[in-house]
Write a protein that holds these residues in place. Structure first.
Motif, PDB file in Angstrom:
ATOM      1  N   SER A 112       0.843  -1.195   0.000  1.00 11.81           N
ATOM      2  CA  SER A 112       0.000   0.000   0.000  1.00 11.81           C
ATOM      3  C   SER A 112       0.876   1.242   0.000  1.00 11.81           C
ATOM      4  O   SER A 112       1.682   1.431   0.910  1.00 11.81           O
ATOM      5  CB  SER A 112      -0.917   0.012   1.231  1.00 11.81           C
ATOM      6  OG  SER A 112      -1.700  -1.165   1.306  1.00 11.81           O
ATOM      7  N   ARG A 113       0.715   2.068  -1.010  1.00 12.11           N
ATOM      8  CA  ARG A 113       1.499   3.301  -1.085  1.00 12.11           C
ATOM      9  C   ARG A 113       0.914   4.380  -0.174  1.00 12.11           C
ATOM     10  O   ARG A 113      -0.298   4.527  -0.071  1.00 12.11           O
ATOM     11  CB  ARG A 113       1.535   3.827  -2.517  1.00 12.11           C
ATOM     12  CG  ARG A 113       2.376   2.981  -3.465  1.00 12.11           C
ATOM     13  CD  ARG A 113       2.357   3.555  -4.871  1.00 12.11           C
ATOM     14  NE  ARG A 113       3.157   2.741  -5.786  1.00 12.11           N
ATOM     15  CZ  ARG A 113       3.092   2.837  -7.113  1.00 12.11           C
ATOM     16  NH1 ARG A 113       2.280   3.728  -7.663  1.00 12.11           N
ATOM     17  NH2 ARG A 113       3.845   2.073  -7.876  1.00 12.11           N
ATOM     18  N   PHE A 114       1.800   5.128   0.461  1.00  9.22           N
ATOM     19  CA  PHE A 114       1.479   6.345   1.212  1.00  9.22           C
ATOM     20  C   PHE A 114       0.611   6.093   2.441  1.00  9.22           C
ATOM     21  O   PHE A 114      -0.266   6.911   2.771  1.00  9.22           O
ATOM     22  CB  PHE A 114       0.805   7.385   0.302  1.00  9.22           C
ATOM     23  CG  PHE A 114       1.428   7.513  -1.058  1.00  9.22           C
ATOM     24  CD1 PHE A 114       2.789   7.754  -1.194  1.00  9.22           C
ATOM     25  CD2 PHE A 114       0.666   7.364  -2.206  1.00  9.22           C
ATOM     26  CE1 PHE A 114       3.367   7.857  -2.454  1.00  9.22           C
ATOM     27  CE2 PHE A 114       1.241   7.469  -3.469  1.00  9.22           C
ATOM     28  CZ  PHE A 114       2.598   7.714  -3.587  1.00  9.22           C
ATOM     29  N   ILE A 115       0.861   4.988   3.157  1.00 10.40           N
ATOM     30  CA  ILE A 115       0.079   4.744   4.368  1.00 10.40           C
ATOM     31  C   ILE A 115       0.382   5.821   5.406  1.00 10.40           C
ATOM     32  O   ILE A 115       1.398   6.498   5.360  1.00 10.40           O
ATOM     33  CB  ILE A 115       0.330   3.340   4.941  1.00 10.40           C
ATOM     34  CG1 ILE A 115       1.760   3.197   5.478  1.00 10.40           C
ATOM     35  CG2 ILE A 115       0.022   2.258   3.930  1.00 10.40           C
ATOM     36  CD1 ILE A 115       1.942   1.970   6.341  1.00 10.40           C
ATOM     37  N   HIS A 116      -0.522   5.958   6.345  1.00 10.38           N
ATOM     38  CA  HIS A 116      -0.478   6.983   7.396  1.00 10.38           C
ATOM     39  C   HIS A 116      -0.599   8.386   6.806  1.00 10.38           C
ATOM     40  O   HIS A 116      -0.146   9.366   7.388  1.00 10.38           O
ATOM     41  CB  HIS A 116       0.768   6.847   8.272  1.00 10.38           C
ATOM     42  CG  HIS A 116       0.710   5.679   9.196  1.00 10.38           C
ATOM     43  ND1 HIS A 116       1.217   5.693  10.476  1.00 10.38           N
ATOM     44  CD2 HIS A 116       0.177   4.432   9.035  1.00 10.38           C
ATOM     45  CE1 HIS A 116       1.025   4.517  11.062  1.00 10.38           C
ATOM     46  NE2 HIS A 116       0.389   3.736  10.188  1.00 10.38           N
ATOM     47  N   THR A 117      -1.218   8.468   5.620  1.00 10.03           N
ATOM     48  CA  THR A 117      -1.631   9.737   5.032  1.00 10.03           C
ATOM     49  C   THR A 117      -3.087   9.566   4.581  1.00 10.03           C
ATOM     50  O   THR A 117      -3.687   8.504   4.752  1.00 10.03           O
ATOM     51  CB  THR A 117      -0.774  10.131   3.819  1.00 10.03           C
ATOM     52  OG1 THR A 117      -1.103   9.285   2.707  1.00 10.03           O
ATOM     53  CG2 THR A 117       0.715  10.017   4.128  1.00 10.03           C
ATOM     54  N   HIS A 118      -3.637  10.612   3.992  1.00 11.88           N
ATOM     55  CA  HIS A 118      -5.030  10.557   3.545  1.00 11.88           C
ATOM     56  C   HIS A 118      -5.247   9.606   2.377  1.00 11.88           C
ATOM     57  O   HIS A 118      -6.289   8.954   2.289  1.00 11.88           O
ATOM     58  CB  HIS A 118      -5.496  11.958   3.123  1.00 11.88           C
ATOM     59  CG  HIS A 118      -6.078  12.768   4.221  1.00 11.88           C
ATOM     60  ND1 HIS A 118      -5.348  13.134   5.343  1.00 11.88           N
ATOM     61  CD2 HIS A 118      -7.320  13.300   4.390  1.00 11.88           C
ATOM     62  CE1 HIS A 118      -6.116  13.854   6.135  1.00 11.88           C
ATOM     63  NE2 HIS A 118      -7.310  13.974   5.591  1.00 11.88           N
ATOM     64  N   HIS A 119      -4.312   9.560   1.430  1.00 13.28           N
ATOM     65  CA  HIS A 119      -4.579   8.940   0.141  1.00 13.28           C
ATOM     66  C   HIS A 119      -3.606   7.805  -0.143  1.00 13.28           C
ATOM     67  O   HIS A 119      -2.397   7.998  -0.112  1.00 13.28           O
ATOM     68  CB  HIS A 119      -4.492   9.999  -0.972  1.00 13.28           C
ATOM     69  CG  HIS A 119      -5.401  11.164  -0.729  1.00 13.28           C
ATOM     70  ND1 HIS A 119      -4.932  12.447  -0.516  1.00 13.28           N
ATOM     71  CD2 HIS A 119      -6.751  11.230  -0.645  1.00 13.28           C
ATOM     72  CE1 HIS A 119      -5.964  13.259  -0.321  1.00 13.28           C
ATOM     73  NE2 HIS A 119      -7.079  12.549  -0.398  1.00 13.28           N
ATOM     74  N   ASN A 120      -4.158   6.634  -0.411  1.00 13.20           N
ATOM     75  CA  ASN A 120      -3.365   5.423  -0.624  1.00 13.20           C
ATOM     76  C   ASN A 120      -3.691   4.799  -1.985  1.00 13.20           C
ATOM     77  O   ASN A 120      -4.776   4.988  -2.524  1.00 13.20           O
ATOM     78  CB  ASN A 120      -3.657   4.373   0.455  1.00 13.20           C
ATOM     79  CG  ASN A 120      -3.588   4.881   1.879  1.00 13.20           C
ATOM     80  OD1 ASN A 120      -4.178   4.274   2.763  1.00 13.20           O
ATOM     81  ND2 ASN A 120      -2.914   5.990   2.124  1.00 13.20           N
ATOM     82  N   PHE A 121      -2.734   4.020  -2.498  1.00 12.58           N
ATOM     83  CA  PHE A 121      -2.951   3.167  -3.662  1.00 12.58           C
ATOM     84  C   PHE A 121      -2.593   1.732  -3.288  1.00 12.58           C
ATOM     85  O   PHE A 121      -1.623   1.483  -2.554  1.00 12.58           O
ATOM     86  CB  PHE A 121      -2.075   3.583  -4.845  1.00 12.58           C
ATOM     87  CG  PHE A 121      -2.536   4.801  -5.590  1.00 12.58           C
ATOM     88  CD1 PHE A 121      -3.820   4.860  -6.131  1.00 12.58           C
ATOM     89  CD2 PHE A 121      -1.688   5.875  -5.775  1.00 12.58           C
ATOM     90  CE1 PHE A 121      -4.242   5.980  -6.838  1.00 12.58           C
ATOM     91  CE2 PHE A 121      -2.094   6.998  -6.473  1.00 12.58           C
ATOM     92  CZ  PHE A 121      -3.377   7.051  -7.007  1.00 12.58           C
ATOM     93  N   ALA A 122      -3.339   0.781  -3.797  1.00 10.66           N
ATOM     94  CA  ALA A 122      -3.028  -0.643  -3.679  1.00 10.66           C
ATOM     95  C   ALA A 122      -3.601  -1.338  -4.902  1.00 10.66           C
ATOM     96  O   ALA A 122      -4.339  -0.734  -5.690  1.00 10.66           O
ATOM     97  CB  ALA A 122      -3.595  -1.233  -2.389  1.00 10.66           C
TER      98      ALA A 122
END
Length: 355
Positions: free
Chosen positions: A318-328
């Motif tokens: 999962s990209r960019f966890i612990h932020t608002h917006h993620n990709f998986a």
């Protein structure tokens, strides 16, 4: 195929640590055919209908909560001081949308205030750093009285990101928030549905845990309740494919389920990993392996329960966890589910522990 609505509803659900109720409501709506128990922390326990009570117990773990904030105080000008619940990527927080949930259950939209460059001093522009303790929420009010009396906001109210998830039909890429760890929860929900009518060689109890982001608190309780002999721990793992080459990265989108060997809280059980990898090889399930310098999962608590519990940690990149917006990627989520299903259908404690 994993229901896309289940993914979206789980990721969109409001659920910072200690306030996971809306997330558990989604779980219950998709697992109506299962007997679900809960406790005072909002941990959920879901037993496989074929459990016999005299076989090894396998705990399936994922955490329900997401990183959030809590209202600390309300200032005279109507801005709201907050305290973080979980480890935020600080620089990503300003100007983002959040929801504040009041004691009546109403959710009020707020923005993290960000000072425009027009009002910054030269020194502030030069040292443009973000500190969580300096951030405040703005609900569009002009006074403390409006926030308290008209909106009903009070200290102790939980705060979570406002994001609406989606799934790209052409790429199979999921966009949304809280992939750490709603995707792990979705994996468990799908596993339980696929195995509902299967005759398994072990007893299986899914335990969806609360309050992981503030110290793995829920898993401390669930592992004492379930008393597992083994555990499968599911996590939305931070993808590193944007920062490292193909020989160095350990968590890339569309490269399969991640098997974790080590992190700040846990040393893996090599026999368990070897068993899982052999099943993955036999079923053409793509895997990738991670040795982490930091981070943690609930395996850190579960593995130390009783006389020690061998754990297998499976991650969905999962990209960019612990932020608002993620990709998986849907295919990585499917690989995670497929491998876990194979492990549970062919579970062999003797091979795992003595192989």
């Amino acid at each position: 195929m994993i229901e896309r609505s289940m993914i979206r509803e789980m990721c969109d659900a409001f659920g910072p640590p200690g306030f996971e109720g809306p997330v558990t409501d989604v779980v219950r709506s998709y697992l109506k055919d299962f007997n679900i128990r809960t406790d005072h922390m909002h941990n959920l326990y879901i037993a496989h209908p074929g459990n016999q009570g005299n076989r090894p117990v396998i705990q399936l773990d994922a955490h329900l909560d997401e990183v959030g904030f809590m209202v600390q105080s309300i200032r005279a000008n109507g801005t709201i001081a907050i305290v973080p619940m979980g480890g935020w990527v600080t620089s990503s927080v300003p100007s983002q949308l959040f929801l504040i949930q009041t004691r009546t259950g109403e959710r009020i939209r707020a923005i993290i205030a960000s000072k425009p460059p027009h009002f910054k001093t030269a020194l502030e522009k030069q040292n443009d750093q973000v500190h969580l303790e300096d951030l405040v929420l703005d609900v569009g009010a002009c006074s403390r009285e409006d926030v308290v009396n008209l909106m009903g906001i009070a200290p102790g109210d939980p705060v979570a990101p406002q994001v609406v998830s989606s799934i790209d039909p052409s790429t199979g890429v999921i966009f949304g928030k809280a992939f750490d760890n709603r995707l792990g929860c979705v994996a468990i929900m799908e596993i339980m549905r696929r195995l509902k009518s299967e005759q398994l060689p072990v007893d299986v109890v899914a335990a969806l845990a609360a309050q992981e982001e503030i110290g793995m608190r829920g898993a401390t309780v669930t592992s004492q309740v379930v008393k597992p002999d083994f555990a499968l721990v599911f996590e939305g793992s931070p993808a590193d494919d944007l920062y490292f080459d193909e020989h160095t990265r350990q968590c890339a989108l569309k490269q399969g389920v991640q098997i974790r060997h080590f992190d700040a809280s846990y040393v893996s059980h090599r026999g368990f990993i070897d068993f899982a990898q052999s099943l993955a090889d036999g079923s053409n399930i793509r895997t990738q392996h991670a040795v982490r310098r930091g981070g943690s999962t609930n395996a850190g608590k579960i593995s130390l329960t009783g006389k020690a519990v061998p754990c297998l940690v499976l991650g969905i990149p999962s990209r960019f966890i612990h932020t608002h917006h993620n990709f998986a990627a849907l295919e990585d989520l499917e690989a995670c589910v497929s491998l876990a299903v194979e492990v549970l259908k062919k579970f062999d404690p003797e091979v795992i522990c003595n192989g």
